[in-house]
Write a protein that holds these residues in place. Structure first.
Motif, short mmCIF file in Angstrom:
data_model
loop_
_atom_site.label_atom_id
_atom_site.label_comp_id
_atom_site.label_asym_id
_atom_site.label_seq_id
_atom_site.Cartn_x
_atom_site.Cartn_y
_atom_site.Cartn_z
N GLN A 76 0.84 -1.19 0.00
CA GLN A 76 0.00 0.00 0.00
C GLN A 76 0.88 1.25 0.00
O GLN A 76 1.95 1.28 0.62
CB GLN A 76 -0.91 0.01 1.22
CG GLN A 76 -1.94 -1.10 1.24
CD GLN A 76 -3.05 -0.91 0.24
OE1 GLN A 76 -3.73 0.12 0.21
NE2 GLN A 76 -3.25 -1.91 -0.61
N THR A 77 0.42 2.28 -0.67
CA THR A 77 1.21 3.52 -0.78
C THR A 77 0.35 4.73 -0.46
O THR A 77 -0.89 4.65 -0.38
CB THR A 77 1.78 3.68 -2.20
OG1 THR A 77 0.70 3.72 -3.15
CG2 THR A 77 2.73 2.54 -2.55
N GLY A 78 1.01 5.86 -0.30
CA GLY A 78 0.31 7.14 -0.14
C GLY A 78 -0.68 7.15 1.00
O GLY A 78 -0.39 6.72 2.11
N ALA A 79 -1.89 7.65 0.70
CA ALA A 79 -2.92 7.82 1.73
C ALA A 79 -3.29 6.50 2.39
O ALA A 79 -3.68 6.48 3.56
CB ALA A 79 -4.17 8.46 1.10
N GLN A 127 -1.50 4.28 3.49
CA GLN A 127 -0.63 3.92 4.60
C GLN A 127 -1.06 4.54 5.92
O GLN A 127 -0.56 4.16 6.98
CB GLN A 127 0.82 4.33 4.28
CG GLN A 127 1.44 3.53 3.15
CD GLN A 127 2.90 3.89 2.92
OE1 GLN A 127 3.43 4.83 3.52
NE2 GLN A 127 3.55 3.16 2.03
N SER A 128 -1.99 5.46 5.87
CA SER A 128 -2.48 6.08 7.09
C SER A 128 -3.17 5.03 7.97
O SER A 128 -3.92 4.19 7.48
CB SER A 128 -3.48 7.19 6.76
OG SER A 128 -4.17 7.61 7.91
N ASP A 178 7.67 0.31 1.19
CA ASP A 178 8.50 1.46 0.86
C ASP A 178 8.88 2.31 2.08
O ASP A 178 9.45 3.38 1.93
CB ASP A 178 7.82 2.34 -0.20
CG ASP A 178 6.53 3.00 0.33
OD1 ASP A 178 6.11 2.66 1.46
OD2 ASP A 178 5.96 3.84 -0.38
N GLN A 179 8.56 1.83 3.27
CA GLN A 179 8.89 2.59 4.48
C GLN A 179 10.21 2.10 5.07
O GLN A 179 10.39 0.91 5.32
CB GLN A 179 7.77 2.44 5.53
CG GLN A 179 6.47 3.12 5.12
CD GLN A 179 5.38 2.93 6.16
OE1 GLN A 179 5.32 1.93 6.85
NE2 GLN A 179 4.50 3.91 6.26
N ASN A 197 -6.80 -0.38 -5.01
CA ASN A 197 -5.86 0.31 -4.13
C ASN A 197 -5.91 1.83 -4.24
O ASN A 197 -5.11 2.52 -3.60
CB ASN A 197 -4.43 -0.16 -4.41
CG ASN A 197 -4.25 -1.64 -4.11
OD1 ASN A 197 -4.94 -2.19 -3.26
ND2 ASN A 197 -3.35 -2.27 -4.84
N ASN A 198 -6.85 2.33 -5.00
CA ASN A 198 -6.89 3.77 -5.28
C ASN A 198 -7.58 4.55 -4.16
O ASN A 198 -8.70 5.05 -4.29
CB ASN A 198 -7.60 4.03 -6.62
CG ASN A 198 -7.53 5.49 -7.03
OD1 ASN A 198 -6.67 6.24 -6.57
ND2 ASN A 198 -8.43 5.89 -7.92
N GLN A 246 -7.55 7.86 -1.82
CA GLN A 246 -7.05 9.22 -1.91
C GLN A 246 -7.46 10.02 -0.67
O GLN A 246 -8.57 9.86 -0.15
CB GLN A 246 -7.62 9.92 -3.15
CG GLN A 246 -7.27 9.25 -4.47
CD GLN A 246 -5.79 9.30 -4.79
OE1 GLN A 246 -5.10 10.27 -4.45
NE2 GLN A 246 -5.29 8.25 -5.45
#
Length: 570
Positions: A146-149, A151-152, A168-169, A220-221, A223
């Motif tokens: 998971q990426t971007g938002a 990952q919250s 990616d962390q 996975n989109n 936002q």
């Protein structure tokens, strides 16, 4: 996230939020079940008088947030998604222990770092694609990447809390290392031994979903949008699992989710043709609709109504108490609380037995520690703090705080399994404290209107909260409460903070089950008698109610019912 998982979508988070279980407390087990049988399907049985074409209508307290359980953290979402999806592991009927699910067997390596799952043959997703090890690994890879938002922790709450990091962390270590597929065998490697793996895989957040549907509907989109998030079409309209029900649609205006029996289900088919989950926020309205026959069941009936419901012919099914109600104490907001004698005095002042008898349903118990007896590592020698007002007064005097003033927070606009009537429980504790000379400054806040956020951010000196377990593991209770330095108890400000954290991590990482349980048991004694960062109060059995013609419901201590076992005689 103490409690957030227990709030319904009106701002709440998981009754189950959950699910909960620890597979046989063995770190290197070989576990298997007969072909075509999981914890869910083992409980399914047909009734000769049942109407196979019936629609089962259930009244829910809140609306689901979405239909992709990996992005969920609330009980009302999981109530829906656990009917659509299945996991590698499953909870045994009526228990918080785990067994085989979509994995018909699984085995851990000697060091507890490699787990091999034999995937069940003949299972298809709702879109007709086959389940195999490659599909399983595609799900693990999706979670980890998971990426971007996304990952919250507000989006992927359970992954953040259970696995701890994404591919990616570089500043976070993840429990997950890799998943490799070989036909119908998936091999999962983890980076460290922990009591929660593989049992956590029975949690609904780790449902195995169709990789084909993920790709087709851009799953996975996620936002960020303002203070919230937007979710893709997959999560809102196209959930695709392997479960006994398929998704039939969501009528937002009516607040209704429709589920259809999966006629191609690999196991025992659902006992009803349809299930409708209808949002009815008001508990008294849910009761009236059940009595009128417009719904067939609802969750968390008020204990004061149990007898009347039964007298009217309904079935009130009482779940085991797999929860804890506690008083949180935060010494950063009141210097006097830094003295353990003050915390002990507050505990001795509370009449737990009277509170249990007067405020909680039959079957409730006073608590001696921060998790119930069903959890591995429970210390059987500990007793609840006795009600001893004179000792409380003496301790306060000894600590120089006979004139203690304490701000005490009360939640409003909420009912929780461990706290059916927050106002009455609050007043009972407040009265006990005032009886030993403590001056209480009351603060009342709506559950989702400042109470949860305020307590979790450390704003309340004293407060009521609780927890319903996700699985049978001490780490899911005391690990959740005390391991993190930033928690509602603000334990980081106590001299024992690092010692407690290190002890919790060491116990969770111990591969020998018997040794781990003893470590936890010893730690429970220290938490109760020496550290006392908060005050355990009680364990309370929540109920679920169904109409007279409803049969086959198997209750879950995790409030994680599988409704495919239900049949209706009309």
């Amino acid at each position: 996230m103490p409690n957030r998982k227990l709030v319904a979508v009106a701002g709440a988070l998981a009754l189950a939020v959950g699910l909960s279980a620890c597979a046989e407390s063995q770190r290197t087990p070989t576990t298997s079940a007969p072909q075509g049988t999981t914890g869910a399907t083992a409980a399914r049985s047909d009734s000769g008088n049942a109407n196979a074409d019936a629609t089962f209508i259930f009244g829910a307290a809140g609306a689901p947030k979405l239909f992709d359980p990996f992005y969920a953290s609330d009980g009302e979402t999981f109530r829906v998604t656990r009917q659509i999806y299945e996991q590698l592991l499953d909870f045994l009927p009526g228990e918080a222990k785990t067994g085989p699910g979509l994995a018909e067997s699984y085995e851990g390596s000697e060091d507890g770092l490699t787990w091999t799952f034999k995937i069940r043959e003949g299972v298809t997703f709702h879109d007709g694609t086959d389940l195999d090890a490659a599909a399983v690994c595609a799900n693990f890879d999706r979670w980890y990447n998971q990426t971007g938002a996304a990952q919250s922790s507000a989006v992927t709450y359970y992954w953040n809390n259970n696995f701890g990091g994404f591919a990616d962390q570089t500043d976070k270590d993840s429990l997950f290392e890799s998943c490799t597929a070989d036909g119908m065998t998936a091999t999962v490697k983890v980076t460290r031994v922990t009591s929660k793996f593989p049992d956590i895989l029975a949690h609904g957040a780790y449902a195995i979903q169709s990789p084909t549907a993920h790709e087709k509907y851009d799953a996975n989109n996620v936002q960020a949008q303002g203070s919230g998030f937007t979710y893709p079409a997959y999560a809102l309209e196209h959930p695709t699992g392997t479960g006994a029900f398929t998704f039939g649609g969501y009528d937002d205006a009516a607040g209704e989710v429709t589920l259809n029996r999966n006629e191609d289900y690999w196991g025992t088919k659902a006992g009803v043709a349809k299930m409708v989950i209808r949002t009815i926020p008001d508990e008294s309205t849910r009761r009236q609709e059940l009595q009128a026959g417009t719904i067939h069941g609802y969750d968390l009936p008020n204990p004061v109504d149990w007898k009347a419901l039964e007298d009217g012919g309904a079935k009130v099914e009482i779940r085991p108490a797999f929860n804890i109600l506690y008083v949180g104490l935060n010494a950063t907001k009141n210097e006097a609380l830094k003295d353990v004698r003050v915390r002990q005095a507050l505990s001795y002042a509370i009449n737990r037995d009277q509170l249990v008898q007067s405020q909680l349903p039959e079957g409730a118990e006073a608590a001696s520690q921060f998790f119930p007896k069903a959890v591995s590592g429970y210390n059987t020698s500990l007793q609840p703090y006795p009600h001893d007002p004179e000792k409380a007064k003496a301790l306060l005097a000894e600590a120089g705080h006979s004139d203690l003033t304490l701000e005490f927070w009360q939640p409003t606009e909420v009912t929780r399994p461990y706290m059916p009537d927050p106002a009455s429980i609050y007043e009972a504790i407040r009265s006990d404290w005032e009886a030993v000379g403590v001056t209480i400054n009351p603060v009342a806040k709506p559950w989702t209107g400042g109470y949860l956020d305020g307590t979790e951010q450390g704003e309340a000196p004293a407060f009521l909260l609780g927890w319903t377990g996700d699985y049978d593991s001490a780490d899911n209770f005391i690990g959740t409460f005390f391991t993190k330095q930033d928690n509602a108890f603000a334990t980081k400000n106590y001299p024992f903070a690092q010692e407690l954290t290190d002890a919790l991590v060491a116990a969770d990482s111990e591969p020998d089950a018997a040794k781990r349980d003893q470590m936890v048991s010893d730690l429970n004694k220290k938490i109760a008698e020496e550290y006392l960062p908060g005050l355990p109060i009680s364990h309370s059995p929540p109920a679920i109610v169904v109409a007279a013609g409803v049969n086959g419901l198997v209750t879950s201590p995790l409030a994680a019912e599988d409704f495919s076992t239900v049949t209706i005689t009309e």
